[in-house]
Design a protein around this motif. Structure first.
Motif, PDB file in Angstrom:
ATOM      1  N   THR A  96      -4.400  65.814 -39.110  1.00 23.12           N
ATOM      2  CA  THR A  96      -5.005  64.831 -38.222  1.00 23.12           C
ATOM      3  C   THR A  96      -3.882  64.142 -37.462  1.00 23.12           C
ATOM      4  O   THR A  96      -2.704  64.274 -37.812  1.00 23.12           O
ATOM      5  N   VAL A  97      -4.242  63.405 -36.422  1.00 23.55           N
ATOM      6  CA  VAL A  97      -3.227  62.771 -35.580  1.00 23.55           C
ATOM      7  C   VAL A  97      -2.329  61.855 -36.413  1.00 23.55           C
ATOM      8  O   VAL A  97      -1.103  61.810 -36.206  1.00 23.55           O
ATOM      9  N   ASP A  98      -2.911  61.146 -37.359  1.00 29.01           N
ATOM     10  CA  ASP A  98      -2.107  60.228 -38.168  1.00 29.01           C
ATOM     11  C   ASP A  98      -1.149  60.951 -39.113  1.00 29.01           C
ATOM     12  O   ASP A  98      -0.232  60.342 -39.658  1.00 29.01           O
ATOM     13  N   LEU A 140       0.678  63.608 -38.061  1.00 31.05           N
ATOM     14  CA  LEU A 140       1.702  64.287 -37.261  1.00 31.05           C
ATOM     15  C   LEU A 140       3.123  63.938 -37.711  1.00 31.05           C
ATOM     16  O   LEU A 140       3.997  64.823 -37.709  1.00 31.05           O
ATOM     17  N   GLU A 152       2.034  68.285 -30.314  1.00 35.78           N
ATOM     18  CA  GLU A 152       1.366  67.028 -30.610  1.00 35.78           C
ATOM     19  C   GLU A 152       0.326  66.691 -29.547  1.00 35.78           C
ATOM     20  O   GLU A 152      -0.734  66.122 -29.860  1.00 35.78           O
ATOM     21  N   ALA A 153       0.583  67.070 -28.301  1.00 34.18           N
ATOM     22  CA  ALA A 153      -0.416  66.870 -27.251  1.00 34.18           C
ATOM     23  C   ALA A 153      -1.655  67.715 -27.533  1.00 34.18           C
ATOM     24  O   ALA A 153      -2.798  67.251 -27.361  1.00 34.18           O
ATOM     25  N   ARG A 181      -3.679  66.125 -30.353  1.00 34.35           N
ATOM     26  CA  ARG A 181      -4.435  64.942 -29.927  1.00 34.35           C
ATOM     27  C   ARG A 181      -5.638  65.321 -29.060  1.00 34.35           C
ATOM     28  O   ARG A 181      -6.669  64.637 -29.079  1.00 34.35           O
TER      29      ARG A 181
END
Length: 224
Positions: free
Chosen positions: A14-16, A18, A59-60, A63
């Motif tokens: 999940t984004v958190d 990364l 990472e883009a 997201r």
């Protein structure tokens, strides 16, 4: 601090999480440079972005995507393993490879792909790659995939670390995958049909305690 005896669990990226992936990929120059972009973008773009630009691009994607880019394995809160997984359509470079020339393009959105793995060196030989693959199957089934595929190294001969990121045929076979194509002597395409699978899988994809197999580095060629 996590040790080789520490229980391991698996969870979707999940984004958190990364920063945890960045910590894991910082373990080697290859993973730090490739940042699991090898099958997502043309080779020239990946080479040009080696390092920071590839991280930013990955990472883009993470997201922007509504589906996880993969799975992280943890031992005592430390990230120790990674498996990329998602709809086959996501992996543009892989789709252009001769390795997948026999696929049905109409299935690219509904069939998922497991293109690569990475396990931290001090946690190899504990079955983490096997558990990541099992959880990838669960994740694909949870999101309604009709099937999931991989393109591991063919046979069961001992492999060097340079290509081990692909997985090996016995690993996939032990998880229920069957051979659908042998595009080259060194590579095999394997598939697990999920259409009849019970959908009551673990929706969090969190793991059980695991223990012993071999892993890799997270970049290489699609050459067969």
């Amino acid at each position: 601090m996590a040790t080789s005896a520490t229980p391991v669990t698996v969870t979707p990226l999940t984004v958190d999480r990364l920063p945890d992936l960045a910590t894991l990929f910082g373990a080697t120059g290859t993973t730090r440079g490739c940042y699991c972009m090898w099958f997502l973008r043309p080779g020239k773009e990946v080479e040009a972005g080696w390092g920071g630009a590839n991280r930013q691009a990955f990472e883009a994607c993470a997201r922007a995507e509504t589906l996880p880019m993969g799975l992280l394995a943890y031992a005592d809160g430390e990230p120790v393993g990674w498996c990329a997984v998602g709809p086959r359509a996501r992996y543009a470079r892989a789709l252009r490879s001769p390795t997948l020339r026999g696929r049905d393009p109409a299935e690219d959105d509904s069939v998922w792909l497991v293109p690569c793995f990475f396990v931290r060196r001090d946690f190899r030989g504990r079955g983490i790659m096997r558990e990541l693959l099992r959880r990838a199957v669960d994740l694909a089934a949870t999101h309604g995939a009709r099937a999931i595929e991989g393109f591991p190294l063919a046979g069961n001969a001992r492999r060097g670390s340079g290509d081990a990121y692909l997985g090996v045929e016995p690993l996939f076979a032990a998880t229920g995958f069957t051979v659908v194509d042998r595009p080259t002597p060194r590579r095999v395409v394997m598939r697990l049909d999920l259409s009849a699978r019970d959908n009551t899988v673990d929706r969090s994809a969190r793991g059980r305690t695991v223990g012993g197999t071999r892993s890799h580095r997270a970049r290489g060629r699609m050459a067969g």
